[in-house]
Design a protein around this motif. Structure first.
Motif, short mmCIF file in Angstrom:
data_model
loop_
_atom_site.label_atom_id
_atom_site.label_comp_id
_atom_site.label_asym_id
_atom_site.label_seq_id
_atom_site.Cartn_x
_atom_site.Cartn_y
_atom_site.Cartn_z
N TRP B 34 -7.25 27.60 108.75
CA TRP B 34 -7.99 26.41 108.34
C TRP B 34 -7.04 25.52 107.56
CZ3 TRP B 34 -12.17 24.51 110.27
CH2 TRP B 34 -13.17 25.35 110.79
N TYR B 35 -7.00 24.24 107.97
CA TYR B 35 -6.24 23.22 107.26
C TYR B 35 -7.21 22.15 106.79
CZ TYR B 35 -1.54 24.73 108.61
OH TYR B 35 -0.36 25.42 108.75
N LYS B 36 -6.87 21.54 105.65
CA LYS B 36 -7.63 20.40 105.13
C LYS B 36 -6.75 19.17 105.19
CE LYS B 36 -9.97 18.73 100.94
NZ LYS B 36 -10.30 19.02 99.51
N GLN B 37 -7.29 18.09 105.77
CA GLN B 37 -6.55 16.81 105.78
C GLN B 37 -7.28 15.81 104.91
OE1 GLN B 37 -6.05 14.55 109.53
NE2 GLN B 37 -3.91 14.24 108.93
N ASP B 38 -6.63 15.37 103.85
CA ASP B 38 -7.28 14.47 102.91
C ASP B 38 -7.20 13.02 103.40
OD1 ASP B 38 -4.54 14.78 100.52
OD2 ASP B 38 -4.72 13.52 102.30
N SER B 39 -7.70 12.12 102.56
CA SER B 39 -7.79 10.71 102.96
C SER B 39 -6.41 10.07 103.14
CB SER B 39 -8.59 9.92 101.93
OG SER B 39 -7.99 10.05 100.65
N LYS B 40 -5.39 10.68 102.57
CA LYS B 40 -4.02 10.18 102.75
C LYS B 40 -3.32 10.86 103.92
CE LYS B 40 -3.36 8.80 97.96
NZ LYS B 40 -2.57 8.92 96.73
N LYS B 41 -4.08 11.60 104.69
CA LYS B 41 -3.58 12.25 105.91
C LYS B 41 -2.71 13.48 105.63
CE LYS B 41 -5.36 9.37 108.89
NZ LYS B 41 -6.45 9.81 109.80
N PHE B 42 -2.69 13.93 104.38
CA PHE B 42 -1.88 15.10 104.08
C PHE B 42 -2.59 16.36 104.54
CE2 PHE B 42 1.40 17.49 102.47
CZ PHE B 42 0.99 18.42 101.54
N LEU B 43 -1.86 17.18 105.32
CA LEU B 43 -2.41 18.43 105.87
C LEU B 43 -1.99 19.60 105.00
CD1 LEU B 43 -1.72 17.85 109.60
CD2 LEU B 43 -3.84 18.86 108.79
N LYS B 44 -2.97 20.34 104.51
CA LYS B 44 -2.65 21.46 103.64
C LYS B 44 -3.34 22.71 104.15
CE LYS B 44 -2.42 22.57 98.70
NZ LYS B 44 -1.96 23.88 99.01
N ILE B 45 -2.58 23.79 104.24
CA ILE B 45 -3.20 25.02 104.70
C ILE B 45 -4.12 25.58 103.63
CG2 ILE B 45 -1.31 26.51 103.89
CD1 ILE B 45 -1.84 28.16 106.51
N MET B 46 -5.23 26.13 104.09
CA MET B 46 -6.17 26.76 103.17
C MET B 46 -6.15 28.28 103.35
SD MET B 46 -9.34 24.17 103.79
CE MET B 46 -10.38 24.88 102.54
N PHE B 47 -6.40 28.72 104.56
CA PHE B 47 -6.50 30.14 104.85
C PHE B 47 -5.87 30.44 106.20
CE2 PHE B 47 -9.43 30.92 101.47
CZ PHE B 47 -10.32 29.85 101.45
N SER B 48 -5.49 31.72 106.36
CA SER B 48 -5.09 32.19 107.68
C SER B 48 -5.50 33.64 107.84
CB SER B 48 -3.58 32.05 107.88
OG SER B 48 -3.22 32.55 109.16
N TYR B 49 -5.94 33.97 109.03
CA TYR B 49 -6.30 35.34 109.38
C TYR B 49 -5.45 35.78 110.56
CZ TYR B 49 -10.50 35.96 106.54
OH TYR B 49 -11.37 36.13 105.49
N ASN B 50 -5.01 37.03 110.50
CA ASN B 50 -4.30 37.65 111.61
C ASN B 50 -5.07 38.90 112.00
OD1 ASN B 50 -1.90 39.86 112.36
ND2 ASN B 50 -1.71 37.88 113.33
N ASN B 51 -5.58 38.92 113.21
CA ASN B 51 -6.39 40.05 113.66
C ASN B 51 -7.48 40.43 112.64
OD1 ASN B 51 -5.40 40.68 116.26
ND2 ASN B 51 -3.58 41.57 115.32
N LYS B 52 -8.21 39.44 112.21
CA LYS B 52 -9.35 39.57 111.30
C LYS B 52 -8.93 39.88 109.86
CE LYS B 52 -11.80 42.72 113.40
NZ LYS B 52 -13.01 43.58 113.52
N GLU B 53 -7.64 39.94 109.59
CA GLU B 53 -7.19 40.24 108.22
C GLU B 53 -6.69 38.97 107.55
OE1 GLU B 53 -4.16 43.20 108.05
OE2 GLU B 53 -3.71 42.81 105.95
N LEU B 54 -7.13 38.72 106.32
CA LEU B 54 -6.70 37.53 105.57
C LEU B 54 -5.23 37.69 105.19
CD1 LEU B 54 -7.59 34.87 104.18
CD2 LEU B 54 -8.06 36.26 102.14
#
Lengths: 113, 115
Positions: B34-54
């Protein structure tokens, strides 16, 4: 920690001309990958090109080429023969030893007719 | 067939509400983000899962909770929504390597507006 810097908030180019979008990076990883993505006004993220840190040749994909200078830690995107449809936001990104793809702040490219 | 699909594409809600965004990929990838892109278009990672593991959990308020029921799905639940949560949220997937085949495939994004 990984860091991507895109120093050009906006760029203008005439249709059919070439344009270079700058990207520098910082990482302590020996092995890493560099990516460029395009985001048109419609919002989707489109993968353009990839360069591996151990690749000796600069990557090319159609009109896109990546000018990779490892010693300078730069990975500039070159778009040849610009088209009106190239107007978009362009993001440089890097992925190191973790799974995280870190993005730069982007460059807004406008192609003028 | 859409490779990475997110629902809903647009979400308008009031402060304090709880909402979820769903993501599914049919590429057979092991890793989702999951990435969040703010109003200034900046993309920041929030979370990542690999094979159901955070595997990646950036500095995100604990009002945000990801859930991966299987490796093809990664949902994002947000409690007690705040004005600053307004953004475009992108789901993505990859094979989880840094090689060429490790590029991220993105969904179309979900635009969240908190009033």
């Amino acid at each position: 920690a990984q860091k991507i810097t895109q120093t050009q908030p906006g760029m203008f180019v005439q249709e059919k001309e070439a344009v270079t979008l700058d990207c520098t990076y910082d990482t302590s990883d020996q092995s890493y990958g560099l990516f460029w993505y395009k985001q048109p006004s419609s919002g989707e993220m489109i993968f353009l090109i990839y360069q591996g840190s151990y690749d000796e040749q600069n990557a090319t994909e159609g009109r896109y080429s990546l000018n990779f200078q490892k010693a300078r830690k730069s990975a500039n995107l070159v778009i040849s023969a610009s088209q009106l449809g190239d107007s978009a936001m362009y993001f440089c990104a890097m992925r190191g030893s973790n799974y995280k793809l870190t993005f730069g702040k982007g460059t807004l490219l406008t192609v003028n007719p | 067939d859409t490779a990475v699909s997110q629902t809903p594409k647009y979400l308008v809600t009031q402060m304090g509400n709880d909402k979820s965004i769903k993501c599914e990929q049919n590429l057979g990838h092991d890793t989702m983000y999951w990435y969040k892109q703010d109003s200034k278009k900046f993309l920041k990672i929030m979370f990542s899962y690999n094979n159901k593991e955070l595997i990646i959990n950036e500095t995100v308020p604990n009002r945000f909770s990801p859930k991966s029921p299987d490796k093809a799905h990664l949902n994002l639940h947000i409690n007690s929504l705040e004005l600053g949560d307004s953004a475009v949220y992108f789901c993505a997937s990859s094979r989880g390597t840094i090689r060429k085949t490790g590029e991220l495939f993105f969904g179309e994004g979900s635009r969240l507006t908190v009033l």
